[in-house]
Design an enzyme around this catalytic site. Structure first.
Site, PDB file in Angstrom:
ATOM      1  N   HIS A 127       0.797  -0.953  -0.128  1.00 21.51           N
ATOM      2  CA  HIS A 127      -0.087  -0.148  -0.217  1.00 21.51           C
ATOM      3  C   HIS A 127       0.814   1.057  -0.041  1.00 21.51           C
ATOM      4  O   HIS A 127       1.741   1.255   0.820  1.00 21.51           O
ATOM      5  CB  HIS A 127      -0.859   0.141   1.278  1.00 21.51           C
TER       6      HIS A 127
ATOM      7  N   GLU B  50       1.811   3.653   3.065  1.00 16.73           N
ATOM      8  CA  GLU B  50       2.429   2.993   4.263  1.00 16.73           C
ATOM      9  C   GLU B  50       3.890   3.163   4.292  1.00 16.73           C
ATOM     10  O   GLU B  50       4.473   2.007   3.619  1.00 16.73           O
ATOM     11  CB  GLU B  50       1.810   1.467   4.607  1.00 16.73           C
TER      12      GLU B  50
ATOM     13  N   HIS C 158       3.863  -3.741   7.099  1.00 20.81           N
ATOM     14  CA  HIS C 158       2.545  -2.601   6.631  1.00 20.81           C
ATOM     15  C   HIS C 158       2.551  -1.650   7.739  1.00 20.81           C
ATOM     16  O   HIS C 158       3.304  -1.962   8.780  1.00 20.81           O
ATOM     17  CB  HIS C 158       1.268  -3.323   6.529  1.00 20.81           C
TER      18      HIS C 158
ATOM     19  N   GLU D   4       2.076  -5.648  10.920  1.00 22.99           N
ATOM     20  CA  GLU D   4       1.430  -4.367  11.089  1.00 22.99           C
ATOM     21  C   GLU D   4       2.061  -3.668  12.280  1.00 22.99           C
ATOM     22  O   GLU D   4       2.068  -3.978  13.127  1.00 22.99           O
ATOM     23  CB  GLU D   4      -0.095  -4.386  11.369  1.00 22.99           C
TER      24      GLU D   4
END
EC number: 3.5.1.96
Length: 338
Positions: free
Chosen positions: A53, A56, A148, A211
């Site tokens: 993404h 990010e 991420h 994450e």
């Protein structure tokens, strides 16, 4: 090759596409894709991706700093390494994606979106992984770490999402995730279109989507907040001992998925709802026409709530705790209760 990130953001190919250093060989394969091979024999092959993404950015900066150290001879390379910046056009635009969410297109799902630039990129990333692992030996250990940051805040600042797999997770892989500072692990119970599910299903890699914090633009990241992950990555790449492991991550499993199927979809959560917010049994979570989503278990936790996804895509996951595992953790383990 001096700076892979700047080279990728420039949108042009490097003047040199390969080279040999005292410890390694490197080869630029395509935009944002770099392979590094140690000159000494190794039985470990690691793929590390970031920027799937484009908004990010902290994981991209962390990974770039490690690659720069390798290319400048400041750090030894102890494993075959494939570096993948997932979505270069989105990184340049500072957007999550341009047309399609890249992390929903793997495992051939890109074929449904042939006119989408992310579909073409998903195919290229699949090809890069396949080629990378095909040249290795059968004895090679395969890991894939997809880095991420999350759109929303979270009761667990750093957590991992494990793809559905019927194979046991390697002990050293789980130990590495703890050393990287992850506070929680979420286990999928069904196949999906993510990059880590693709590498796990098709190449039997130990894979995890990490994450690591909040999504922010380039230049706005406080990289000291990512120190545990950066140190664990450096140890993994160089073959050095892991930093001292923190607390064992709490474990959750996916119990249901909330899907937006039409323009009538409504998510009954505040835009400020944090990941791992707990909801009581019976609460209405979302509705889409005649379809309604309720909390089914005594208590469920929400992950990735997002009412603005395209129709047909996931608008949130609901989780339950792995009570048997979590009960064995120390009594001072963090718990995201309301």
């Amino acid at each position: 090759m001096q700076d892979l990130l700047q080279q990728t953001l420039s949108g042009s190919a490097p003047a040199m596409t390969s080279g040999t250093l005292p410890n390694l060989r490197w080869q630029w394969l395509d935009e944002g894709i770099l392979e590094l091979t140690p000159l000494a024999p190794t039985q470990q092959a690691i793929a590390i991706s970031a920027g799937i993404h484009g908004n990010e950015t902290a994981p991209v900066e962390i990974l770039n700093a490690l690659i720069t150290r390798l290319l400048q001879g400041e750090m030894l390379l102890a494993a075959r390494l494939l570096v993948l910046y997932g979505n270069p056009p989105a990184l340049r635009a500072g957007k999550r994606y341009l047309r399609c969410d890249l992390n929903r297109l793997f495992g051939g799902r890109w074929q449904q979106f042939e006119n989408c630039p992310e579909a073409q990129r998903a195919l290229r990333l699949e090809q890069a992984l396949e080629t990378f692992w095909q040249v290795g030996t059968h004895q090679e250990t395969r890991w894939h770490l997809d880095l991420h940051t999350a759109i929303r805040g979270s009761y667990h600042t750093r957590f991992g999402v494990m793809p559905f797999s019927q194979r046991p997770w390697p002990d050293d892989f789980m130990q590495w995730l703890a050393a990287a500072g992850l506070e929680a692990l979420v286990f999928h119970r069904a196949p999906g279109g993510t990059f880590t599910h693709y590498s796990s299903e098709h190449f039997q890699a130990a894979s995890c989507t990490l994450e690591l914090g909040k999504a922010l633009p380039f230049g706005h990241n406080d990289l000291t907040q990512f120190q545990a992950a950066q140190q664990a990555l450096a140890a993994l790449i160089s073959g050095e001992p892991l930093p001292s492991t923190g607390k064992t991550p709490r474990r959750y499993r996916v119990t249901q998925q909330i899907t937006r199927n039409s323009e009538r979809f409504q998510l009954h959560m505040s835009p400020e709802t944090l990941n791992f917010t707990a909801f009581p049994q019976g609460m209405l979570l979302a509705e889409d026409g005649e379809t309604r989503y309720f909390v089914q278990q005594a208590r469920e936790y929400v992950l990735f709530p997002n009412p603005n996804v395209a129709p047909g895509l996931r608008a949130g996951l609901m989780l339950v705790e792995d009570n048997a595992h979590n009960a064995a953790l120390s009594v001072d383990a963090a718990e995201p209760l309301q």
